[in-house]
Design an enzyme around this catalytic site. Structure first.
Site, PDB file in Angstrom:
ATOM      1  CB  SER A 170      56.082  21.275 -11.835  1.00  0.00           C
ATOM      2  OG  SER A 170      56.509  20.236 -10.982  1.00  0.00           O
ATOM      3  CG  LEU A 197      -1.803  -1.228   1.392  1.00  0.00           C
ATOM      4  CD1 LEU A 197      -2.836  -0.992   2.500  1.00  0.00           C
ATOM      5  CD2 LEU A 197      -2.497  -1.611   0.094  1.00  0.00           C
ATOM      6  NE  ARG A 244       1.124  11.705  10.761  1.00  0.00           N
ATOM      7  CZ  ARG A 244       0.938  10.532  11.356  1.00  0.00           C
ATOM      8  NH1 ARG A 244       1.301  10.360  12.605  1.00  0.00           N
ATOM      9  NH2 ARG A 244       0.423   9.525  10.685  1.00  0.00           N
TER      10      ARG A 244
HETATM   11  C1  UD1 Z   1      -2.901   1.058  10.059  1.00  0.00           C
HETATM   12  C2  UD1 Z   1      -3.788  -0.034  10.701  1.00  0.00           C
HETATM   13  C3  UD1 Z   1      -3.465  -0.115  12.192  1.00  0.00           C
HETATM   14  C4  UD1 Z   1      -1.983  -0.422  12.375  1.00  0.00           C
HETATM   15  C5  UD1 Z   1      -1.128   0.611  11.644  1.00  0.00           C
HETATM   16  C6  UD1 Z   1       0.305   0.182  11.661  1.00  0.00           C
HETATM   17  C7  UD1 Z   1      -5.901  -0.052   9.487  1.00  0.00           C
HETATM   18  C8  UD1 Z   1      -7.325   0.380   9.483  1.00  0.00           C
HETATM   19  N1  UD1 Z   1      -5.171   0.322  10.527  1.00  0.00           N
HETATM   20  O1  UD1 Z   1      -3.259   2.312  10.676  1.00  0.00           O
HETATM   21  O2  UD1 Z   1      -4.258  -1.161  12.792  1.00  0.00           O
HETATM   22  O3  UD1 Z   1      -1.676  -0.414  13.768  1.00  0.00           O
HETATM   23  O4  UD1 Z   1      -1.521   0.725  10.251  1.00  0.00           O
HETATM   24  O5  UD1 Z   1       1.145   1.139  11.042  1.00  0.00           O
HETATM   25  O6  UD1 Z   1      -5.485  -0.749   8.588  1.00  0.00           O
HETATM   26  N2  UD1 Z   1      -3.131   3.636   2.505  1.00  0.00           N
HETATM   27  C9  UD1 Z   1      -3.529   3.570   1.192  1.00  0.00           C
HETATM   28  N3  UD1 Z   1      -4.823   3.870   0.880  1.00  0.00           N
HETATM   29  C10 UD1 Z   1      -5.729   4.244   1.811  1.00  0.00           C
HETATM   30  C11 UD1 Z   1      -5.302   4.314   3.155  1.00  0.00           C
HETATM   31  C12 UD1 Z   1      -4.003   3.998   3.469  1.00  0.00           C
HETATM   32  O7  UD1 Z   1      -2.743   3.232   0.313  1.00  0.00           O
HETATM   33  O8  UD1 Z   1      -6.879   4.506   1.433  1.00  0.00           O
HETATM   34  C13 UD1 Z   1      -1.753   3.299   2.827  1.00  0.00           C
HETATM   35  C14 UD1 Z   1      -1.009   4.490   3.398  1.00  0.00           C
HETATM   36  O9  UD1 Z   1      -0.347   5.198   2.380  1.00  0.00           O
HETATM   37  C15 UD1 Z   1      -0.033   3.836   4.352  1.00  0.00           C
HETATM   38  C16 UD1 Z   1      -0.743   2.586   4.814  1.00  0.00           C
HETATM   39  O10 UD1 Z   1      -1.758   2.335   3.848  1.00  0.00           O
HETATM   40  O11 UD1 Z   1       1.164   3.458   3.685  1.00  0.00           O
HETATM   41  C17 UD1 Z   1      -1.337   2.695   6.220  1.00  0.00           C
HETATM   42  O12 UD1 Z   1      -2.349   3.704   6.228  1.00  0.00           O
HETATM   43  P1  UD1 Z   1      -2.572   4.650   7.464  1.00  0.00           P
HETATM   44  O13 UD1 Z   1      -3.712   5.550   7.168  1.00  0.00           O
HETATM   45  O14 UD1 Z   1      -1.280   5.295   7.827  1.00  0.00           O
HETATM   46  O15 UD1 Z   1      -3.036   3.628   8.560  1.00  0.00           O
HETATM   47  P2  UD1 Z   1      -2.837   3.774  10.106  1.00  0.00           P
HETATM   48  O16 UD1 Z   1      -3.836   4.724  10.634  1.00  0.00           O
HETATM   49  O17 UD1 Z   1      -1.420   4.014  10.411  1.00  0.00           O
HETATM   50 CA    CA Z   2       0.553   4.735   9.292  1.00  0.00          CA
END
Ligand code: UD1
Ligand code: CA
Length: 455
Positions: free
Chosen positions: A403, A8, A15
């Site tokens: 040189s 993903l 941030r």
């Molecule tokens: C997620 C997990 C959480 C875990 C944490 C660990 C879920 C709902 N939660 O939370 O349980 O503890 O990771 O780091 O899965 N992304 C996409 N498309 C989207 C949303 C996210 O590609 O629509 C990708 C983001 O770019 C990122 C990753 O998925 O690389 C994680 O997404 P993020 O929103 O950061 O999830 P967390 O809230 O950290």
């Molecule tokens: Ca995350």
């Protein structure tokens, strides 16, 4: 059973406060995402899918050379929705491992283990125990220790918030199962997102076994959301790479003060001083010594070569027993044969320096072929560029260049030729002869210095 990985990488990463998509932030000189792709390849995944969205063109361009399947997620509706974008085209029985583009230190072995416990028909979730689990989804287990669900921080009760075992986000399951579960999850939660984590409760309800695999270390599952976490990951990676070099036989003056940004190999009894930066593919032979504050990029240093402090070496090859620096600059295309010497404030580019040949002080040698046992005097310059084209200089074996010589290319100096100091050579200097190309010295006898006029 074929294993396909879905990484993903669609999020923006607000941030970071950067124009660069988060997954392209450099770690050890390469995009975060590339580290995950490398781990997937090393784990032997049969196909690698990347879900992209934010900054998609940049992400695809940066990973252009890799063998990847791209799935577009137009709107970031949650991790569950993201995984669903990659599932069409994956066969039901294949095991899908879900990894994250912003969790770069994941180990290939962990990916393999996760895939192994999902086969042939189970759900595996990778967990870790954090001292400070704040922000992560918490793992819920029943009295018998079986995983029963994951609850997100924002949806958790006070009691659930005290749980230290967290969801790392990595899961594995057969594609058919994932497809079915992801079709059934909703977005009725605090963030209004389709959570991948909700599949755990569905698996439990379906009577599918859920295995909680623990991560090898906290470091490998650390997600990177801001630049402080990026710096922490950089330090961890540096530690890992430094340990590998020491294992191969290199003494590091201080493992915390070396930077290794690429695949580096070291021979035995190597010594690397503080502040050394190794970038790209670097091969270091037995007994090589590198002094403080040297940068070596995509180069090979053969056995017994010494690099003195503050030298920069790029796309170059030094044969055995060479001496480079201090303050030397080897630009791309430099090849030093055995025991060649390049001294202080010498710049060399696209040049072969033959066995035992020396350019010890303050010179520029570019686009030149230098034979063996040649001495290039201090301050010698090859004038290789006429403003439009580059030309070559050829210097024969055992030639002696005095040189302050300017060699106006194209020009050739024969074997055993001597070129007088201060010469500007615009024509070839024949073998075995002394060539001098400068105004003759004369002395004006009886000449008087002017005196200050008296008023
Ligand atoms: C997620 C997990 C959480 C875990 C944490 C660990 C879920 C709902 N939660 O939370 O349980 O503890 O990771 O780091 O899965 N992304 C996409 N498309 C989207 C949303 C996210 O590609 O629509 C990708 C983001 O770019 C990122 C990753 O998925 O690389 C994680 O997404 P993020 O929103 O950061 O999830 P967390 O809230 O950290
Ligand atoms: Ca995350």
């Amino acid at each position: 059973m074929p294993v396909e990985i879905v990484i993903l990488a669609a999020g923006e990463g607000t941030r970071m406060r950067s124009d660069l998509p988060k997954v392209l932030q450099p770690l050890a000189g390469r995009p975060l995402l590339e580290h995950v792709v490398d781990a997937a390849e090393a784990a032997g995944c049969d196909a690698i899918h990347v879900v992209y969205g934010f900054g998609g063109d940049q992400v695809q361009a940066a990973l252009g050379g890799r063998d990847l399947h791209w799935a577009h997620q137009a709107e970031q509706l949650g991790t569950g929705h993201a995984v669903a974008q990659a599932l069409p085209g994956i066969q039901d029985d294949n095991i899908v491992v879900v990894a994250y583009g912003d969790v770069p230190l994941i180990e290939p072995e962990t990916l393999r283990r996760l895939a192994g416990s999902a086969a042939p028909d189970a759900l595996a979730v990778l967990t870790a125990t954090f001292d400070n689990p704040s922000g992560y989804g918490r793992i819920l287990r029943d009295g018998a220790g079986r995983v029963t669900g994951i609850v997100e921080q924002k949806d958790a009760s006070a009691e659930q918030l005290a749980i230290e075992e967290v969801n790392t986000g990595l899961v594995a399951a057969p594609a058919g199962r994932l497809r079915d579960w992801l079709g059934r999850i909703g977005n009725d939660n605090a963030q209004g997102e389709y959570y991948l984590t909700d599949i755990v409760a569905l698996a439990v309800a379906d009577g599918v076994e859920v295995f909680g695999e623990t991560a090898g270390s906290v470091a490998e599952v650390a997600g990177i959301n801001d630049r402080a976490q990026l710096a922490t990951a950089e330090a961890r990676l540096r530690e890992r790479r430094a340990a590998e070099l020491m294992h191969q036989g290199a003494t590091l003056a201080d493992p915390a003060r070396i930077d290794i940004r690429g695949p580096v190999s070291s021979g035995r009894d190597v010594f690397l001083d503080v502040g050394v930066v190794l970038e790209g593919r670097v091969e270091i032979g037995d007994r090589v010594r590198v002094g403080p504050y040297c940068v070596i990029r995509d180069s090979i240093l053969e056995a017994d070569t010494v690099v003195l402090p503050h030298s920069l070496i790029e796309n170059s090859h030094a044969g055995p027993g060479c001496s480079i620096g201090p303050f030397a600059r080897l630009r791309p295309g430099t090849r030093l044969a055995a025991r060649a010497k390049v001294g202080n404030f010498v710049e060399i580019k696209n040049t072969e320096l033959g066995e035992g040949s020396k350019a010890n002080h303050l010179s520029y040698v570019g686009d030149t072929t230098v034979g063996r046992d040649v001495n290039i005097g201090a301050g010698t310059i090859t004038c290789n560029y006429d403003g439009a084209n580059k030309h070559r200089t050829v210097i024969g074996d055992r030639a002696f260049i005095g040189s302050g010589v300017e060699l106006v290319a194209p020009v050739e100096v024969g074997d055993d030729a001597t070129v007088g100091a201060g010469s500007t050579l615009a024509k070839d200097a024949p073998s075995g002869e002394l060539t001098v190309a400068r105004a003759r010295q004369k002395t004006i006898t009886g000449w008087k210095r002017p005196e200050k006029k008296k008023r």
